[in-house]
Design a protein around this motif. Structure first.
Motif, PDB file in Angstrom:
ATOM      1  N   HIS A  46       0.854  -1.195   0.000  1.00 55.02           N
ATOM      2  CA  HIS A  46       0.000   0.000   0.000  1.00 55.02           C
ATOM      3  C   HIS A  46       0.887   1.241   0.000  1.00 55.02           C
ATOM      4  CE1 HIS A  46      -3.775   2.131   1.868  1.00 55.02           C
ATOM      5  NE2 HIS A  46      -3.360   2.694   0.743  1.00 55.02           N
ATOM      6  N   ALA A  47       0.879   1.980  -1.104  1.00 59.23           N
ATOM      7  CA  ALA A  47       1.620   3.230  -1.215  1.00 59.23           C
ATOM      8  C   ALA A  47       0.691   4.389  -0.873  1.00 59.23           C
ATOM      9  CB  ALA A  47       2.179   3.407  -2.620  1.00 59.23           C
ATOM     10  N   LEU A  48       1.091   5.197   0.084  1.00 66.32           N
ATOM     11  CA  LEU A  48       0.293   6.342   0.518  1.00 66.32           C
ATOM     12  C   LEU A  48       0.929   7.619  -0.022  1.00 66.32           C
ATOM     13  CD1 LEU A  48      -2.130   7.234   2.335  1.00 66.32           C
ATOM     14  CD2 LEU A  48      -0.432   7.599   4.155  1.00 66.32           C
ATOM     15  N   VAL A  49       0.192   8.351  -0.859  1.00 69.96           N
ATOM     16  CA  VAL A  49       0.632   9.642  -1.380  1.00 69.96           C
ATOM     17  C   VAL A  49       0.040  10.733  -0.495  1.00 69.96           C
ATOM     18  CG1 VAL A  49       0.499  11.239  -3.326  1.00 69.96           C
ATOM     19  CG2 VAL A  49       0.849   8.785  -3.736  1.00 69.96           C
ATOM     20  N   ILE A  50       0.902  11.522   0.110  1.00 75.28           N
ATOM     21  CA  ILE A  50       0.451  12.565   1.041  1.00 75.28           C
ATOM     22  C   ILE A  50       0.594  13.931   0.381  1.00 75.28           C
ATOM     23  CG2 ILE A  50       0.860  13.692   3.255  1.00 75.28           C
ATOM     24  CD1 ILE A  50       1.892  11.068   4.338  1.00 75.28           C
ATOM     25  N   ILE A  51      -0.531  14.614   0.203  1.00 75.80           N
ATOM     26  CA  ILE A  51      -0.571  15.976  -0.345  1.00 75.80           C
ATOM     27  C   ILE A  51      -1.058  16.892   0.778  1.00 75.80           C
ATOM     28  CG2 ILE A  51      -1.486  17.477  -2.143  1.00 75.80           C
ATOM     29  CD1 ILE A  51       0.155  15.173  -3.261  1.00 75.80           C
ATOM     30  N   PRO A  52      -0.171  17.664   1.406  1.00 75.03           N
ATOM     31  CA  PRO A  52      -0.605  18.515   2.525  1.00 75.03           C
ATOM     32  C   PRO A  52      -1.547  19.632   2.105  1.00 75.03           C
ATOM     33  CG  PRO A  52       1.789  18.203   2.520  1.00 75.03           C
ATOM     34  CD  PRO A  52       1.273  17.738   1.195  1.00 75.03           C
ATOM     35  N   ASN A  53      -1.619  19.922   0.813  1.00 74.21           N
ATOM     36  CA  ASN A  53      -2.472  21.000   0.296  1.00 74.21           C
ATOM     37  C   ASN A  53      -3.930  20.552   0.220  1.00 74.21           C
ATOM     38  OD1 ASN A  53       0.235  20.625  -1.092  1.00 74.21           O
ATOM     39  ND2 ASN A  53      -0.067  22.802  -1.428  1.00 74.21           N
ATOM     40  N   SER A  54      -4.796  21.514  -0.020  1.00 76.68           N
ATOM     41  CA  SER A  54      -6.193  21.205  -0.290  1.00 76.68           C
ATOM     42  C   SER A  54      -6.312  20.455  -1.607  1.00 76.68           C
ATOM     43  CB  SER A  54      -7.006  22.502  -0.363  1.00 76.68           C
ATOM     44  OG  SER A  54      -8.277  22.262  -0.938  1.00 76.68           O
ATOM     45  N   ARG A  55      -7.287  19.573  -1.685  1.00 74.45           N
ATOM     46  CA  ARG A  55      -7.523  18.860  -2.944  1.00 74.45           C
ATOM     47  C   ARG A  55      -8.007  19.814  -4.041  1.00 74.45           C
ATOM     48  NH1 ARG A  55     -10.062  14.459  -1.590  1.00 74.45           N
ATOM     49  NH2 ARG A  55      -9.820  14.849   0.619  1.00 74.45           N
ATOM     50  N   HIS A  56      -8.395  21.034  -3.657  1.00 76.93           N
ATOM     51  CA  HIS A  56      -8.869  22.018  -4.619  1.00 76.93           C
ATOM     52  C   HIS A  56      -7.831  23.118  -4.854  1.00 76.93           C
ATOM     53  CE1 HIS A  56     -12.704  20.056  -4.039  1.00 76.93           C
ATOM     54  NE2 HIS A  56     -12.697  20.366  -2.763  1.00 76.93           N
ATOM     55  N   ALA A  57      -6.568  22.856  -4.501  1.00 74.74           N
ATOM     56  CA  ALA A  57      -5.551  23.913  -4.525  1.00 74.74           C
ATOM     57  C   ALA A  57      -5.381  24.527  -5.908  1.00 74.74           C
ATOM     58  CB  ALA A  57      -4.221  23.366  -4.014  1.00 74.74           C
ATOM     59  N   ASN A  58      -4.968  23.739  -6.900  1.00 74.96           N
ATOM     60  CA  ASN A  58      -4.801  24.252  -8.263  1.00 74.96           C
ATOM     61  C   ASN A  58      -4.512  23.098  -9.210  1.00 74.96           C
ATOM     62  OD1 ASN A  58      -1.906  23.702  -8.120  1.00 74.96           O
ATOM     63  ND2 ASN A  58      -1.739  25.572  -6.893  1.00 74.96           N
ATOM     64  N   PHE A  59      -4.431  23.435 -10.499  1.00 75.92           N
ATOM     65  CA  PHE A  59      -4.213  22.408 -11.515  1.00 75.92           C
ATOM     66  C   PHE A  59      -2.874  21.716 -11.330  1.00 75.92           C
ATOM     67  CE2 PHE A  59      -2.299  21.253 -15.610  1.00 75.92           C
ATOM     68  CZ  PHE A  59      -3.160  20.244 -15.984  1.00 75.92           C
ATOM     69  N   ALA A  60      -1.838  22.448 -10.899  1.00 80.97           N
ATOM     70  CA  ALA A  60      -0.516  21.846 -10.734  1.00 80.97           C
ATOM     71  C   ALA A  60      -0.552  20.714  -9.718  1.00 80.97           C
ATOM     72  CB  ALA A  60       0.497  22.911 -10.312  1.00 80.97           C
ATOM     73  N   ILE A  61      -1.333  20.883  -8.633  1.00 84.19           N
ATOM     74  CA  ILE A  61      -1.452  19.822  -7.635  1.00 84.19           C
ATOM     75  C   ILE A  61      -2.131  18.604  -8.247  1.00 84.19           C
ATOM     76  CG2 ILE A  61      -2.584  19.161  -5.479  1.00 84.19           C
ATOM     77  CD1 ILE A  61      -0.155  20.890  -5.041  1.00 84.19           C
ATOM     78  N   THR A  62      -3.189  18.828  -9.006  1.00 82.60           N
ATOM     79  CA  THR A  62      -3.884  17.716  -9.667  1.00 82.60           C
ATOM     80  C   THR A  62      -2.933  16.957 -10.579  1.00 82.60           C
ATOM     81  OG1 THR A  62      -5.953  18.967  -9.613  1.00 82.60           O
ATOM     82  CG2 THR A  62      -5.838  17.123 -11.148  1.00 82.60           C
ATOM     83  N   SER A  63      -2.102  17.692 -11.305  1.00 81.95           N
ATOM     84  CA  SER A  63      -1.138  17.078 -12.205  1.00 81.95           C
ATOM     85  C   SER A  63      -0.123  16.240 -11.430  1.00 81.95           C
ATOM     86  CB  SER A  63      -0.420  18.167 -13.008  1.00 81.95           C
ATOM     87  OG  SER A  63       0.572  17.615 -13.830  1.00 81.95           O
TER      88      SER A  63
END
Length: 392
Positions: free
Chosen positions: A8-25
């Motif tokens: 199980h690989a856990l990807v941790i994004i401390p930002n909001s899921r709605h931060a910006n397109f770069a985060i989604t990418s």
């Protein structure tokens, strides 16, 4: 299952899921890079800095919104329980801290590898005693990530020569754009003009990004004043995206009542950026504060735009100076205006640079290349940690 494969690989994004397109990418890139590490029943989960809601998955309910820098003992214990419950054995985090009690908890609960990917500078550069103290802190407090991935050499320098991270615990993986989505297409050569009501006799200068002061939007406005007010150009138009609410106001004020005002369009946030690119002659990133390789810089080149960037930290690494674009002195609207005019007036030069920019993106700045390089780094680090733990 082979010992080096991941449950199980856990990807941790401390930002909001709605931060910006770069985060989604980046989330897409991280998830794809983890997939080759997975065992037969392995999985990848993504968590965000937003507090959990009832609609989220059990993994997100346990991890979303978890504090990473200064967690309480109770919060650390909750994370440990969640790691065991979900059998997490690999963690890839965006900008997660260098030192935190969460790492000891992760490892005690079954995590074999922790990799931190930095999309922002880690520290100001240091030297002498201050840098030695930073290195000593890293060496003594062995609770941080096993490895650090940076987007440029300039950004890696902030980790090695700023924060004191050992060079051997670092890698550089350049950003990548979706070169299928961001590509030249002559059919869209007037798309931006016709969609945004810009005269077709104007060549467009494109910018996309935040509007905070360090991003240099004021420098773009100064270049517009030089070209349109001082030099009397009427064949150039600036198209800027990324402004929210009233963010464009101060920059509109810089050109209000002058000819330049009729040669600047603020487009806000749009979902047709790739089509707008295809109508433009040149891209520009005029940052005056810290900046590195930006997602917009690789997307513009993938679309075949010659790129003008500030000679500042990691931005020059995004282009091949003199071949796919030019660097210019940070803060100099005059120099930027001169470079814009050079490309607008020389069709052969602009076409040559456009072709070179696209070729560079396909070879060095594609999402496919980024995913493969990041995946190779992750696998190498995880294999090393599994071997080390096996010997221990």
């Amino acid at each position: 299952m082979s010992s080096h494969l991941v449950r199980h690989a856990l990807v941790i994004i401390p930002n909001s899921r709605h931060a910006n397109f770069a985060i989604t990418s980046l989330v897409d890139t991280f998830s794809r890079a983890c997939e080759p590490l997975l065992g037969a029943n392995g999985r990848v989960s993504v968590t965000y800095g937003d507090p959990p809601t009832e609609a989220q998955t059990p993994v997100q309910a346990d991890f979303d919104g978890s504090p990473l820098r200064n967690p309480s003992a109770e919060e650390v214990a909750r994370l440990s329980t969640a790691i065991r419950r979900h059998e997490v054995d690999f963690v890839l985090g965006l900008d997660i801290p260098t030192i935190s009690p969460i790492y000891s908890a992760f490892r005690a609960s079954g995590v074999k590898s922790v990799v931190s990917y930095f999309g922002a500078p880690m520290s100001a550069l240091n030297s002498g005693v201050r840098l030695l103290l930073k290195r000593a802190e890293i060496a003594v407090r062995q609770r941080g990530p096993d490895h650090f991935v940076f987007e440029t050499e300039a950004m890696r320098s902030t980790g090695v020569h700023g924060r004191g991270v050992p060079l051997e615990r670092t890698s550089v993986v350049l950003l990548g754009a979706d070169t299928d989505r961001f590509r030249p297409d002559p059919a869209d050569c007037w798309y931006a003009h016709d969609t945004l009501g810009i005269s077709r006799d104007r060549k467009l200068v494109f910018y996309s990004g935040h509007f905070e002061p360090r991003k240099g939007v004021a420098v773009l406005m100064e270049a517009a004043r030089v070209l349109c007010n001082t030099r009397g150009r009427r064949d150039v138009h600036f198209l800027l995206l990324g402004n929210r609410e009233n963010e464009a106001g101060p920059f509109e004020a810089m050109i209000a009542g002058t000819p330049a005002a009729e040669h600047v369009t603020f487009g806000g946030y749009r979902n047709d950026v790739e089509r707008l690119h295809r109508s433009c002659a040149v891209g520009a990133i005029a940052s005056t504060g810290w900046d590195s390789m930006t997602m917009s810089s690789v997307e513009m080149q993938a679309s075949g735009l010659p790129l003008l960037v500030s000679r500042l930290q990691g931005l020059p690494e995004s282009i091949e100076d003199g071949q796919t674009g030019y660097t210019f002195t940070p803060g100099s609207g005059e120099e930027l205006a001169t470079r814009i005019a050079e490309l607008v007036d020389n069709d052969l030069l602009r076409v040559r640079m456009a072709s070179a920019a696209r070729a560079r993106a396909e070879r060095f700045l594609s999402r496919h290349r980024q995913v493969n390089e990041l995946s190779a780094v992750l696998e190498q680090e995880h294999r090393r940690n599994v071997r080390r733990l096996g010997r221990g």
